[in-house]
Scaffold this motif. Structure first.
Motif, PDB file in Angstrom:
ATOM      1  N   VAL A 112       0.837  -1.205   0.000  1.00  9.85           N
ATOM      2  CA  VAL A 112       0.000   0.000   0.000  1.00  9.85           C
ATOM      3  C   VAL A 112       0.867   1.248   0.000  1.00  9.85           C
ATOM      4  O   VAL A 112       0.616   2.209  -0.757  1.00  9.85           O
ATOM      5  N   ALA A 131       2.647   1.660  -3.354  1.00 14.48           N
ATOM      6  CA  ALA A 131       1.705   2.137  -4.372  1.00 14.48           C
ATOM      7  C   ALA A 131       1.339   3.603  -4.157  1.00 14.48           C
ATOM      8  O   ALA A 131       1.105   4.345  -5.109  1.00 14.48           O
ATOM      9  N   LYS A 163       1.484   6.765  -7.534  1.00 11.16           N
ATOM     10  CA  LYS A 163       0.047   6.741  -7.854  1.00 11.16           C
ATOM     11  C   LYS A 163      -0.224   6.659  -9.351  1.00 11.16           C
ATOM     12  O   LYS A 163      -1.238   6.096  -9.773  1.00 11.16           O
ATOM     13  N   TYR A 186      -0.514   3.163 -10.423  1.00  9.41           N
ATOM     14  CA  TYR A 186      -1.582   2.364  -9.792  1.00  9.41           C
ATOM     15  C   TYR A 186      -2.882   3.179  -9.702  1.00  9.41           C
ATOM     16  O   TYR A 186      -3.540   3.214  -8.669  1.00  9.41           O
ATOM     17  N   LYS A 187      -3.248   3.860 -10.804  1.00 18.56           N
ATOM     18  CA  LYS A 187      -4.435   4.705 -10.793  1.00 18.56           C
ATOM     19  C   LYS A 187      -5.712   3.904 -10.544  1.00 18.56           C
ATOM     20  O   LYS A 187      -6.636   4.362  -9.872  1.00 18.56           O
ATOM     21  N   LYS A 188      -5.799   2.707 -11.098  1.00 19.38           N
ATOM     22  CA  LYS A 188      -6.996   1.881 -10.921  1.00 19.38           C
ATOM     23  C   LYS A 188      -7.237   1.561  -9.452  1.00 19.38           C
ATOM     24  O   LYS A 188      -8.361   1.638  -8.958  1.00 19.38           O
ATOM     25  N   TYR A 189      -6.187   1.195  -8.770  1.00 20.51           N
ATOM     26  CA  TYR A 189      -6.317   0.827  -7.358  1.00 20.51           C
ATOM     27  C   TYR A 189      -6.607   2.044  -6.496  1.00 20.51           C
ATOM     28  O   TYR A 189      -7.319   1.954  -5.499  1.00 20.51           O
ATOM     29  N   VAL A 190      -6.055   3.207  -6.884  1.00 21.64           N
ATOM     30  CA  VAL A 190      -6.302   4.425  -6.119  1.00 21.64           C
ATOM     31  C   VAL A 190      -7.775   4.810  -6.178  1.00 21.64           C
ATOM     32  O   VAL A 190      -8.369   5.237  -5.186  1.00 21.64           O
ATOM     33  N   LYS A 191      -8.391   4.636  -7.343  1.00 21.66           N
ATOM     34  CA  LYS A 191      -9.815   4.951  -7.498  1.00 21.66           C
ATOM     35  C   LYS A 191     -10.704   3.952  -6.756  1.00 21.66           C
ATOM     36  O   LYS A 191     -11.751   4.316  -6.225  1.00 21.66           O
ATOM     37  N   LYS A 192     -10.289   2.690  -6.724  1.00 23.52           N
ATOM     38  CA  LYS A 192     -11.098   1.661  -6.048  1.00 23.52           C
ATOM     39  C   LYS A 192     -10.999   1.756  -4.529  1.00 23.52           C
ATOM     40  O   LYS A 192     -11.961   1.468  -3.825  1.00 23.52           O
ATOM     41  N   PHE A 193      -9.852   2.140  -4.028  1.00 25.43           N
ATOM     42  CA  PHE A 193      -9.631   2.196  -2.578  1.00 25.43           C
ATOM     43  C   PHE A 193      -9.126   3.580  -2.177  1.00 25.43           C
ATOM     44  O   PHE A 193      -7.967   3.726  -1.742  1.00 25.43           O
ATOM     45  N   PHE A 213      -5.607   4.665   0.305  1.00 24.40           N
ATOM     46  CA  PHE A 213      -4.477   5.469  -0.158  1.00 24.40           C
ATOM     47  C   PHE A 213      -4.429   6.819   0.541  1.00 24.40           C
ATOM     48  O   PHE A 213      -3.348   7.399   0.698  1.00 24.40           O
TER      49      PHE A 213
END
Length: 307
Positions: free
Chosen positions: A172, A175, A179, A182-189, A193
């Motif tokens: 975490v 990532a 950012k 890892y834009k996809k993960y930032v938007k999901k969680f 972040f």
């Protein structure tokens, strides 16, 4: 003449008693004992953690010896507990015995004692009477059931869970510093972040006592230190097998690493509610923790704030 006879009788009686004491089986073996924490353990522990008393007998001669019982004296030389064992100690042999003491108040415990005789233990034959119901069974002595100690080298599921949590935390924060990748993960969680970002800010301002810090910045950093403190404690105890009563090296290192950033973040948070950072010292009074927590959890004071 009578005085000479009396002196001779006294001499022979003293010599007989000294010989009988010299021939006692306790003189022909070395006896040691200490406290252990469980039945399968061979490590010495303090009285506060003791559950068993472990005896070790070493025969120094070619004589056969039978250990009939072991026990524990109180400081007032009274028997606290005695357990019959009937252990055979062969010539030049070694034998160990354990007695459960978890039900005793060991604060008043004194020295241990044992009873022995020469020869092998006498095996009593089973006797049957005419009636089947009067069959006399041999006496059995209670030995408390204990859980088998896991091998120290076993990699348990709990150890794997600890490493997984530590790995997730590391991913975490890696990532959060990259950012764009890892834009996809930032938007999901987003909250995850955001938690990482606020924690990184506190580490960047590790020695900054000026300025302000919002509730989110302080409490996310506090949550991070709490999670990692618990994690490092269990890693010390479970994986590296450190003594919980001793120094937990990884946990202690993390506490030293986050001590200054925690004080600095608390100081900036108090500035945000128009309080001096020195108010953190009231936590030393214990009662002062309550108003301190209320201030740290209060909304920001933007108007008439001298900080």
């Amino acid at each position: 003449m009578k005085n000479k006879i009396i002196i001779l009788l006294l001499f022979f009686s003293i010599q007989f008693t000294s010989n009988s004491l010299a021939d006692h089986c306790g003189h022909d073996m070395d006896r040691t004992w200490f406290y252990t924490s469980n039945f399968s353990s061979n490590y010495q522990v303090s009285k506060s953690r003791a559950k068993y008393q472990k005896w070790t007998f070493k025969n120094k001669t070619d004589k056969q010896i039978t250990i009939y019982s072991v026990g524990l004296w109180s400081k007032g030389k009274k028997v606290m507990k005695e357990q019959k064992v009937r252990k055979y100690l062969k010539p030049f042999g070694v034998v160990s015995v354990k007695m459960y003491v978890g039900d005793l108040n060991l604060d008043v415990a004194g020295s241990g004692f044992s009873r022995c005789e020469y020869g092998k233990p006498v095996v009593k034959k089973k006797t049957y009477n005419q009636k089947p119901s009067t069959y006399s069974k041999p006496k059995t002595y209670y030995k408390p059931k204990t859980k088998k100690r896991r091998n120290d080298d076993n990699f348990t599921l709990f150890n794997l869970f600890l490493l997984a949590v530590a790995g997730i935390l590391i991913l975490v924060f890696v990532a959060a510093t990259k950012k764009n990748e890892y834009k996809k993960y930032v938007k999901k969680f987003p909250k995850v972040f955001d938690f990482a970002d606020q924690t990184i800010i506190c580490f960047k301002k590790y020695s900054t006592f000026k300025g302000r810090a919002q509730r989110k910045e302080y409490w996310y950093f506090y949550l991070f230190t709490f999670i990692v403190s618990v994690l490092t404690y269990f890693i010390d105890v479970s994986i590296f097998r450190k003594d919980p009563d001793g120094i937990l090296f990884i946990n202690a290192f993390f506490s030293m690493l986050t001590f200054l950033p925690s004080i600095a973040a608390g100081c900036r948070r108090l500035h945000d509610v128009n309080k001096s950072g020195w108010w953190q010292l009231i936590s030393l009074t214990v009662i002062g923790i309550i108003p301190l927590i209320i201030w740290l959890a209060s909304k920001s004071v933007k108007e008439n704030n001298k900080f």
